[in-house]
Scaffold this motif. Structure first.
Motif, PDB file in Angstrom:
ATOM      1  N   HIS A 179       0.739  -1.343  -0.045  1.00 26.46           N
ATOM      2  CA  HIS A 179       0.073  -0.026  -0.227  1.00 26.46           C
ATOM      3  C   HIS A 179       0.846   1.264   0.033  1.00 26.46           C
ATOM      4  O   HIS A 179       0.141   2.318  -0.030  1.00 26.46           O
ATOM      5  CB  HIS A 179      -1.233  -0.020   0.993  1.00 26.46           C
ATOM      6  N   THR A 180       2.344   1.122   0.183  1.00 28.61           N
ATOM      7  CA  THR A 180       3.079   2.340   0.042  1.00 28.61           C
ATOM      8  C   THR A 180       2.912   2.812  -1.109  1.00 28.61           C
ATOM      9  O   THR A 180       3.033   4.081  -1.602  1.00 28.61           O
ATOM     10  CB  THR A 180       4.351   1.937   0.276  1.00 28.61           C
ATOM     11  N   ASN A 181       3.064   2.144  -2.278  1.00 27.66           N
ATOM     12  CA  ASN A 181       2.936   2.606  -3.719  1.00 27.66           C
ATOM     13  C   ASN A 181       2.237   1.697  -4.662  1.00 27.66           C
ATOM     14  O   ASN A 181       2.175   2.064  -5.873  1.00 27.66           O
ATOM     15  CB  ASN A 181       4.614   2.449  -4.350  1.00 27.66           C
ATOM     16  N   GLU A 182       1.298   1.012  -3.923  1.00 24.64           N
ATOM     17  CA  GLU A 182       0.067   0.286  -4.738  1.00 24.64           C
ATOM     18  C   GLU A 182       0.670  -0.815  -5.717  1.00 24.64           C
ATOM     19  O   GLU A 182       0.095  -0.978  -6.788  1.00 24.64           O
ATOM     20  CB  GLU A 182      -0.710   1.404  -5.515  1.00 24.64           C
ATOM     21  N   ILE A 183       1.896  -1.297  -5.349  1.00 27.07           N
ATOM     22  CA  ILE A 183       2.325  -2.442  -6.221  1.00 27.07           C
ATOM     23  C   ILE A 183       1.647  -3.648  -5.910  1.00 27.07           C
ATOM     24  O   ILE A 183       1.206  -3.919  -4.682  1.00 27.07           O
ATOM     25  CB  ILE A 183       3.883  -2.836  -5.889  1.00 27.07           C
ATOM     26  N   ILE A 184       1.025  -4.174  -7.054  1.00 30.71           N
ATOM     27  CA  ILE A 184       0.375  -5.457  -6.763  1.00 30.71           C
ATOM     28  C   ILE A 184       1.070  -6.765  -7.163  1.00 30.71           C
ATOM     29  O   ILE A 184       1.897  -6.776  -8.141  1.00 30.71           O
ATOM     30  CB  ILE A 184      -1.245  -5.486  -7.833  1.00 30.71           C
ATOM     31  N   TYR A 185       1.064  -7.810  -6.256  1.00 35.25           N
ATOM     32  CA  TYR A 185       1.887  -8.882  -6.645  1.00 35.25           C
ATOM     33  C   TYR A 185       0.894 -10.210  -6.628  1.00 35.25           C
ATOM     34  O   TYR A 185      -0.174 -10.266  -5.935  1.00 35.25           O
ATOM     35  CB  TYR A 185       2.743  -9.441  -5.410  1.00 35.25           C
ATOM     36  N   TYR A 186       1.162 -10.824  -7.752  1.00 34.30           N
ATOM     37  CA  TYR A 186      -0.016 -12.005  -8.051  1.00 34.30           C
ATOM     38  C   TYR A 186       0.597 -13.041  -7.994  1.00 34.30           C
ATOM     39  O   TYR A 186       1.936 -13.261  -8.231  1.00 34.30           O
ATOM     40  CB  TYR A 186      -0.439 -11.761  -9.365  1.00 34.30           C
ATOM     41  N   PRO A 187       0.156 -14.416  -7.484  1.00 41.84           N
ATOM     42  CA  PRO A 187       0.890 -15.676  -7.097  1.00 41.84           C
ATOM     43  C   PRO A 187       1.657 -16.209  -8.495  1.00 41.84           C
ATOM     44  O   PRO A 187       0.977 -15.808  -9.419  1.00 41.84           O
ATOM     45  CB  PRO A 187      -0.281 -16.584  -6.924  1.00 41.84           C
ATOM     46  N   GLN A 188       2.790 -16.484  -8.332  1.00 45.53           N
ATOM     47  CA  GLN A 188       3.468 -16.857  -9.734  1.00 45.53           C
ATOM     48  C   GLN A 188       3.826 -18.565  -9.777  1.00 45.53           C
ATOM     49  O   GLN A 188       3.578 -19.038  -8.906  1.00 45.53           O
ATOM     50  CB  GLN A 188       5.059 -16.520  -9.451  1.00 45.53           C
ATOM     51  N   MET A 189       3.736 -18.898 -10.927  1.00 44.51           N
ATOM     52  CA  MET A 189       4.231 -20.348 -11.439  1.00 44.51           C
ATOM     53  C   MET A 189       5.281 -20.317 -12.259  1.00 44.51           C
ATOM     54  O   MET A 189       5.294 -19.349 -13.029  1.00 44.51           O
ATOM     55  CB  MET A 189       2.971 -20.917 -12.140  1.00 44.51           C
ATOM     56  N   SER A 190       6.184 -21.448 -12.113  1.00 47.23           N
ATOM     57  CA  SER A 190       7.021 -21.638 -13.182  1.00 47.23           C
ATOM     58  C   SER A 190       6.711 -22.513 -14.342  1.00 47.23           C
ATOM     59  O   SER A 190       6.376 -23.775 -13.722  1.00 47.23           O
ATOM     60  CB  SER A 190       8.388 -22.166 -12.437  1.00 47.23           C
ATOM     61  N   PRO A 191       6.975 -22.074 -15.395  1.00 47.11           N
ATOM     62  CA  PRO A 191       6.475 -23.311 -16.498  1.00 47.11           C
ATOM     63  C   PRO A 191       7.836 -24.394 -16.453  1.00 47.11           C
ATOM     64  O   PRO A 191       9.012 -24.062 -16.450  1.00 47.11           O
ATOM     65  CB  PRO A 191       6.598 -22.579 -17.880  1.00 47.11           C
ATOM     66  N   VAL A 192       6.999 -25.545 -16.553  1.00 52.77           N
ATOM     67  CA  VAL A 192       8.035 -26.698 -16.705  1.00 52.77           C
ATOM     68  C   VAL A 192       7.618 -27.829 -17.748  1.00 52.77           C
ATOM     69  O   VAL A 192       6.494 -28.099 -17.718  1.00 52.77           O
ATOM     70  CB  VAL A 192       7.999 -27.532 -15.294  1.00 52.77           C
ATOM     71  N   VAL A 193       8.434 -28.115 -18.605  1.00 52.37           N
ATOM     72  CA  VAL A 193       7.876 -29.053 -19.352  1.00 52.37           C
ATOM     73  C   VAL A 193       8.141 -30.267 -19.128  1.00 52.37           C
ATOM     74  O   VAL A 193       9.325 -30.784 -18.350  1.00 52.37           O
ATOM     75  CB  VAL A 193       8.799 -28.862 -21.027  1.00 52.37           C
ATOM     76  N   ILE A 194       7.441 -31.551 -19.229  1.00 52.04           N
ATOM     77  CA  ILE A 194       7.454 -32.914 -19.081  1.00 52.04           C
ATOM     78  C   ILE A 194       7.406 -33.524 -20.317  1.00 52.04           C
ATOM     79  O   ILE A 194       6.313 -33.418 -20.998  1.00 52.04           O
ATOM     80  CB  ILE A 194       6.678 -33.273 -17.717  1.00 52.04           C
TER      81      ILE A 194
END
Ligand SMILES: NC(=O)C1=CN([C@@H]2O[C@H](COP(=O)(O)OP(=O)(O)OC[C@H]3O[C@@H](n4cnc5c(N)ncnc54)[C@H](OP(=O)(O)O)[C@@H]3O)[C@@H](O)[C@H]2O)C=CC1
Ligand SMILES: [Mg+2]
Length: 341
Positions: A179-194
């Motif tokens: 809330h200091t600078n209104e940066i929004i963080y969204y949950p992250q995923m790493s792409p992996v190939v199988i």
């Protein structure tokens, strides 16, 4: 006022039921819960909860079957009260889905409470997630996988990486805001190939030293920044087993909670039958071997657990049914069985 709002909302939901498919209704409802903290708070008070303790999910056993228990909001409030916790702890939970009737599912980590107290109160146990995976059916495993990944992400993103100030999650847990600078963080995923590699008649399965004895799986690897999927498949196959991919095609994808949160992108690949000599990269893998159709079909019939043979070695066994590696292997078996001799 809240009761009136709830009644109006139920009426509106009822109209939705009549007008839209169950799937569309559920997706719209979940979307609203992510956008509207007030609505989400109400849903928490009437929803059900999957409990965790330091990221270990709570399981119960009926007969020989394990399942992920759902605890009602009222039961959870009773437990919180009993262990002298504030009811507001419900708001630490994250939204993980809803039923066909739009009853919301949440996940909550009770790591601040004594593990054994909750286990004996609720008659079950907190189990390591990868162990739980071998005991649960696909639906429970999918929900717990999502829940653990979200809970872990929130736990490790409490501070803004730019300002160092605390971040706050929205009620549903679909984002965190500084809330200091209104940066929004969204949950992250790493792409992996199988990738399940085939040379036309056999498939290549590999194991890491950390796998349980006898278990083999398809080759997996994280995508590097800047790579396409196709480039990752070619690089990983070259890096791990020293083979060159001739062709590849996409099959399906799956969320995977290990080591953090990965999007597993599953592909089949073919190598040249004349250039199929495996050179295992021992820094990555313990072993990699070509397996015949018969060996794979036999392994698919086995229980997914270590089985020692008379000669002391372990029989080949494969990841559990709902793991995407298993699905790739099943598809390969089907392709082989339908190919002209
Ligand atoms: N669902 C399924 O059916 C299956 C899922 N898997 C999953 O696939 C994933 C990847 O397979 P794996 O063979 O380990 O991958 P890799 O072959 O890419 O090797 C893992 C190594 O890559 C490095 N790395 C690069 N990017 C990342 C990142 N974003 N997060 C973590 N490590 C990274 C790490 O090395 P360093 O630490 O040296 O930097 C790590 O030890 C695993 O999480 C595994 O659980 C695997 C098989 C089946
Ligand atoms: Mg790998």
């Amino acid at each position: 006022m809240a009761m009136l709002y709830q009644a109006v909302y139920r009426r509106a939901s009822f109209m939705w039921c009549r007008l839209h498919s169950t799937y569309v209704r559920k997706m719209r409802y979940l979307f609203e819960l992510k956008e509207d903290d007030g609505l989400c708070r109400q849903a928490q008070n009437s929803g059900t909860f999957y409990l965790f303790h330091n990221l270990f999910p709570f399981l119960q056993k009926v007969g020989s079957k394990h399942f992920a228990s759902q605890i009602s909001a009222s039961e959870l409030k009773r437990i919180l009260k009993k262990f002298k916790q504030d009811e507001q702890k419900l708001e630490d939970s994250v939204l993980i889905g809803c039923s066909d009737e739009c009853m919301a599912y949440f996940a909550l980590d009770l790591g601040s409470l004594e593990k054994m107290d909750i286990e004996s109160e609720l008659k079950g146990s907190f189990t390591e997630l990868w162990k739980a995976f071998f005991q649960l059916d696909g639906k429970d495993a999918r929900l717990l996988s999502l829940a653990q990944a979200l809970l872990r992400w929130h736990d490790t993103h409490r501070y803004c990486s730019k300002t160092g100030q605390p971040t706050r999650k929205n009620l549903a847990g679909s984002k965190r805001v500084c809330h200091t600078n209104e940066i929004i963080y969204y949950p992250q995923m790493s792409p992996v190939v199988i990738t399940l590699v085939s040379d036309g008649s056999r498939c290549l399965l590999a194991r890491q030293a950390s796998f349980p004895q006898g278990m083999y799986s398809a080759l997996a690897g994280f995508c590097d920044v800047g790579e396409t999927l196709e480039e990752t498949v070619r690089r990983e196959v070259a890096e791990e087993v020293g083979l060159e991919v001739k062709s590849m095609w996409y099959s399906a994808s799956q969320h995977w909670p290990f080591p953090n949160s990965s999007l597993m992108i599953a592909c089949h690949a073919m190598v040249w039958p004349q250039q199929n000599e495996i050179r295992v990269n021992k820094l990555e893998l313990e072993a990699a071997t070509w397996f015949s159709l018969e060996e794979v079909v036999e392994a698919l019939r086995r229980e997914p657990r270590p089985l020692r043979q008379e000669d002391g070695r372990f029989s080949l066994w494969l990841p559990p049914k709902w793991a995407i590696a298993h699905q790739l292997i099943q598809e390969w078996v089907k392709q082989q069985s339908t190919m002209p001799a």
